[in-house]
Motif scaffolding. Structure first.
Motif, short mmCIF file in Angstrom:
data_model
loop_
_atom_site.label_atom_id
_atom_site.label_comp_id
_atom_site.label_asym_id
_atom_site.label_seq_id
_atom_site.Cartn_x
_atom_site.Cartn_y
_atom_site.Cartn_z
N SER A 162 -28.87 -43.89 9.39
CA SER A 162 -27.53 -43.40 9.74
C SER A 162 -27.37 -41.91 9.52
CB SER A 162 -26.47 -44.16 8.92
OG SER A 162 -26.53 -45.55 9.14
N LEU A 163 -28.41 -41.23 9.04
CA LEU A 163 -28.30 -39.81 8.69
C LEU A 163 -28.06 -38.96 9.93
CD1 LEU A 163 -28.47 -38.05 6.11
CD2 LEU A 163 -30.84 -37.55 6.75
N MET A 164 -26.99 -38.15 9.89
CA MET A 164 -26.65 -37.28 11.01
C MET A 164 -26.83 -35.80 10.67
SD MET A 164 -23.26 -39.20 12.52
CE MET A 164 -23.35 -38.32 14.07
N GLU A 165 -26.72 -35.44 9.39
CA GLU A 165 -26.90 -34.05 8.97
C GLU A 165 -27.84 -34.00 7.78
OE1 GLU A 165 -23.34 -31.84 8.28
OE2 GLU A 165 -22.29 -32.69 10.01
N LEU A 166 -28.87 -33.16 7.89
CA LEU A 166 -29.83 -32.98 6.80
C LEU A 166 -30.02 -31.48 6.57
CD1 LEU A 166 -31.90 -33.99 4.75
CD2 LEU A 166 -33.59 -34.08 6.59
N ASP A 167 -29.67 -31.01 5.38
CA ASP A 167 -29.81 -29.61 5.02
C ASP A 167 -30.74 -29.49 3.82
OD1 ASP A 167 -29.63 -26.95 4.39
OD2 ASP A 167 -27.44 -26.83 4.47
N ILE A 168 -31.94 -29.00 4.04
CA ILE A 168 -32.92 -28.80 2.95
C ILE A 168 -33.35 -27.34 2.94
CG2 ILE A 168 -33.77 -31.17 2.77
CD1 ILE A 168 -35.97 -30.42 4.74
N SER A 169 -32.47 -26.46 3.33
CA SER A 169 -32.78 -25.03 3.39
C SER A 169 -32.96 -24.44 2.01
CB SER A 169 -31.67 -24.29 4.14
OG SER A 169 -30.42 -24.45 3.48
N CYS A 170 -33.64 -23.30 1.95
CA CYS A 170 -33.84 -22.55 0.70
C CYS A 170 -34.53 -23.40 -0.36
CB CYS A 170 -32.51 -22.00 0.19
SG CYS A 170 -31.65 -20.94 1.36
N ASN A 171 -35.69 -23.95 0.00
CA ASN A 171 -36.53 -24.68 -0.94
C ASN A 171 -37.96 -24.17 -0.81
OD1 ASN A 171 -35.10 -27.03 -2.47
ND2 ASN A 171 -34.23 -27.14 -0.41
N GLU A 172 -38.93 -24.95 -1.24
CA GLU A 172 -40.33 -24.54 -1.17
C GLU A 172 -41.17 -25.59 -0.45
OE1 GLU A 172 -41.45 -23.82 -5.22
OE2 GLU A 172 -39.72 -22.54 -5.61
N ILE A 173 -40.59 -26.19 0.57
CA ILE A 173 -41.23 -27.28 1.31
C ILE A 173 -42.30 -26.70 2.25
CG2 ILE A 173 -40.83 -29.15 2.96
CD1 ILE A 173 -38.01 -29.40 1.79
N THR A 174 -43.49 -27.25 2.18
CA THR A 174 -44.60 -26.75 3.00
C THR A 174 -44.82 -27.58 4.27
OG1 THR A 174 -46.15 -28.06 1.67
CG2 THR A 174 -45.79 -25.78 1.01
N ALA A 175 -44.35 -28.82 4.27
CA ALA A 175 -44.53 -29.67 5.45
C ALA A 175 -43.46 -30.76 5.46
CB ALA A 175 -45.93 -30.31 5.46
N LEU A 176 -43.02 -31.13 6.65
CA LEU A 176 -42.05 -32.21 6.80
C LEU A 176 -42.80 -33.54 6.87
CD1 LEU A 176 -39.62 -30.62 9.41
CD2 LEU A 176 -39.29 -30.85 6.94
N PRO A 177 -42.23 -34.62 6.31
CA PRO A 177 -42.93 -35.91 6.32
C PRO A 177 -43.09 -36.46 7.74
CG PRO A 177 -40.68 -36.16 5.52
CD PRO A 177 -40.93 -34.70 5.62
N ARG A 178 -44.11 -37.26 7.94
CA ARG A 178 -44.42 -37.76 9.28
C ARG A 178 -43.36 -38.71 9.80
NH1 ARG A 178 -49.28 -42.13 8.17
NH2 ARG A 178 -48.27 -43.21 6.41
N HIS A 179 -42.62 -39.37 8.90
CA HIS A 179 -41.63 -40.35 9.34
C HIS A 179 -40.26 -39.73 9.61
CE1 HIS A 179 -44.44 -43.48 8.74
NE2 HIS A 179 -44.42 -43.47 7.43
N ILE A 180 -40.17 -38.40 9.63
CA ILE A 180 -38.88 -37.78 9.90
C ILE A 180 -38.44 -38.05 11.34
CG2 ILE A 180 -39.76 -35.55 10.70
CD1 ILE A 180 -37.50 -34.27 8.99
N GLY A 181 -39.39 -38.40 12.20
CA GLY A 181 -39.05 -38.73 13.58
C GLY A 181 -38.32 -40.05 13.74
N ARG A 182 -38.16 -40.79 12.64
CA ARG A 182 -37.43 -42.07 12.70
C ARG A 182 -35.94 -41.90 12.47
NH1 ARG A 182 -41.48 -46.10 9.25
NH2 ARG A 182 -43.34 -45.83 10.59
N LEU A 183 -35.50 -40.69 12.20
CA LEU A 183 -34.07 -40.44 11.95
C LEU A 183 -33.35 -40.33 13.30
CD1 LEU A 183 -34.40 -37.80 9.10
CD2 LEU A 183 -34.07 -40.26 8.88
N LYS A 184 -33.19 -41.45 13.98
CA LYS A 184 -32.71 -41.46 15.35
C LYS A 184 -31.26 -41.05 15.50
CE LYS A 184 -36.65 -42.81 16.97
NZ LYS A 184 -37.49 -41.84 17.74
N ALA A 185 -30.51 -40.96 14.40
CA ALA A 185 -29.11 -40.53 14.48
C ALA A 185 -28.93 -39.07 14.11
CB ALA A 185 -28.24 -41.40 13.55
N LEU A 186 -30.01 -38.36 13.77
CA LEU A 186 -29.92 -36.99 13.26
C LEU A 186 -29.43 -36.04 14.34
CD1 LEU A 186 -30.51 -35.59 10.55
CD2 LEU A 186 -32.70 -34.87 11.50
N ARG A 187 -28.37 -35.30 14.02
CA ARG A 187 -27.80 -34.32 14.95
C ARG A 187 -28.04 -32.88 14.48
NH1 ARG A 187 -27.37 -38.60 17.07
NH2 ARG A 187 -25.65 -39.41 18.33
#
Length: 526
Positions: A162-187
């Protein structure tokens, strides 16, 4: 003349001070140690909204046990000194919104999984090194974990359906997880100011409207991103981009996606007409004089490309966050050669085949191309032109039906997007049935102007479906709210258009007028 009495008639000074201090101590003993904190807890017990922001708290107030907070739906503990999410908060099972912004939080307890009504969580500006996997078991629609010390996201993030907004700015993330493509409601996705080197191709399958990956280490935008038709805002500055090159990126989103389309043509060796934007295909379909196909340029990497693009597209002054719906920029990926040739034929007025009404109903708005264009400077009335064309070309009636159906489908999509983007919800496929009880529309009116609908009848677990009388009252309250906000009468639908699901086009006109009215008033105020 008044005279003072003898010294013995007056009480000693020490006795007077002692008496005053005793009275002061007795009075303070009857008051709570922090009256403001107690008042906030009392208001939370009465209203369901707990506001403990900016109180320098290092732990959850112990006096909260004296109040019934079980019905709390919103809790604000921002700007305190908490080192973790208090266990007392995890017991508020009715909680829908939790704001922990600007604390010192290092860990999140696994007991947070008990908040099965939580839809909005703000963990911004803390000291989190990771997010627990149990967080992905919540029905979150909004998650803000910006300004922390995150180095990765949990692999189970794909469970946040159900996630529509995801804000992970200003961190130290080097790669996004492979399953992020399953967030079909993300706007909306914000990964600004991280250490990303690669953008996952799975993001191209998401219905993103806003995407910010500025201030990272990305060198290449995957060509499949040209399929992100709903994308309106793209932020990509401060990246060492090589594909597309910098001279393309600074021109804006339209040029970026044109470049990706051409790169796809080269790599897949497919005809250009299947990938070029709609406006490019329109120019190719018109007769040309004194210029062969080889003379035409792509508008990317050529000397005279800037002049040609400026006639049909935004100028170079447009920013990278140019808000242009991608449905106006690129065609659908799955278009075939036959569809392409049919589109060109339709523009020149030579249709080779007709479609039945049943086939048309199964198509989407993007599939129905405009079959005919009438010059704006024509002096004939539009209706007279239509009748004349019908007498000359019998297939013109079918084309008019196609055009009308396409407009209706676009209005339905616009109605859905207007509601989902503002209320942060995902409506069912059957849009009419989800609106007929008036609940969603009343919430939309209250979102645009708070308390414009004073009372809303909502379903309950005991009575999951409202009676027709309550549905009608909701609908009438919604229409009354529209009138108060300033929607003209000629743009208001009738109650039966909503209750009987027979006029969704008119409902769409009403909702759009409501949104436009609110936007215009907001502009005047600002």
């Amino acid at each position: 003349m008044a005279t003072l009495g003898p010294e013995s008639a007056r009480p000693p000074l020490s006795q007077l001070v002692s008496s005053q201090s005793i009275q002061s101590h007795i009075g303070s003993a009857n008051l709570p140690p922090n009256r403001g904190l107690e008042r906030a807890l009392e208001e939370a017990a009465a209203s369901g909204v707990l506001n403990l922001s900016s109180r320098k708290l290092k732990e959850f107030p112990r006096t909260a046990a004296n109040h019934d907070l079980t019905d709390t739906v919103e809790a604000d503990l921002s700007k305190n000194r908490l080192t973790d999410v208090p266990s007392e908060v995890c017991h508020l099972v009715a909680l829908e919104t939790l704001n922990m912004y600007h604390n010192c939080i290092r860990t999140i307890p696994d007991t947070i999984i008990s908040l099965q009504s939580l839809t909005s969580l703000n963990l911004s500006r803390n000291q989190l090194g990771s997010l627990p996997a149990c967080l992905c078991g919540l029905p979150l629609r909004v998650l803000n974990a910006s300004n922390n010390k995150l180095v990765s996201l949990p692999e189970t993030i794909g469970q946040l359906h159900s996630l529509m907004e995801l804000d992970i700015s200003c961190n130290e993330i080097t790669a996004l997880p492979r399953h992020i493509g399953r967030l079909k409601a993300l706007r909306e996705l914000n990964v600004r100011r991280n250490l990303l080197c690669v953008l996952p191709e799975d993001l191209a399958e998401l219905p993103l409207v806003k995407f910010d990956f500025s201030c990272n280490k990305v060198s290449t935008i995957p060509v499949c991103y040209r399929n992100m038709k709903q994308l309106q805002s793209l932020q990509l500055e401060n990246n060492p981009l090589q594909s597309p090159p910098a001279q393309i990126c600074i021109k804006g989103k339209v040029h970026i996606f044109k470049y990706l389309s051409i790169e796809a043509c080269r790599s897949e060796k497919m005809p250009d007409s299947l990938y070029l934007p709609v406006m490019e295909r329109l120019s190719l379909s018109r007769p040309t004089t004194g210029r062969s196909k080889q003379d035409s340029d792509s508008g990317v990497g050529s000397d005279n490309g800037d002049k040609r693009l400026s006639a049909t597209e935004p100028s170079d002054e447009d920013s990278l966050s140019l808000n242009v719906p991608m449905s106006h920029i690129t065609e659908e990926e799955g278009i075939s050669k036959d569809d392409s040739s049919e589109h060109i034929c339709s523009l020149t007025g030579t249709h080779t085949q007709t479609h039945t009404h049943t086939q048309l109903m199964g198509r989407t708005a993007a599939d129905l191309d405009e079959p005919l264009r009438i010059e704006e400077d024509s002096h004939w009335p539009t209706e007279q032109i239509h009748k004349s064309l019908e007498s000359v070309d019998p297939q013109f009636t079918m084309r008019r039906k196609m055009e009308q159906l396409r407009e209706e489908l676009e209005l339905m999509e616009q109605l859905r997007d207007s509601i989902e983007s503002r209320l942060k919800v995902v409506l069912p496929e059957d849009l009419g049935s989800s609106l007929m009880d008036g609940v969603v529309l009343c919430h939309l009116a209250n979102h645009i102007r708070p308390r414009s609908v004073a009372s809303i009848h909502v379903p309950s677990p005991a009575v999951p479906k409202l009676s027709m009388a309550k549905c009608r009252r909701n609908v009438e309250n919604f229409l009354d709210a529209c009138r108060k906000i300033g929607v003209p009468e000629d743009k208001l639908c009738l109650p039966h258009h909503i209750l009987e699901e027979k006029g969704l086009v008119k409902v769409s006109v009403t909702v759009q007028a409501l949104v436009d009215e609110a936007s215009s008033k907001h502009t005047l105020l600002t």
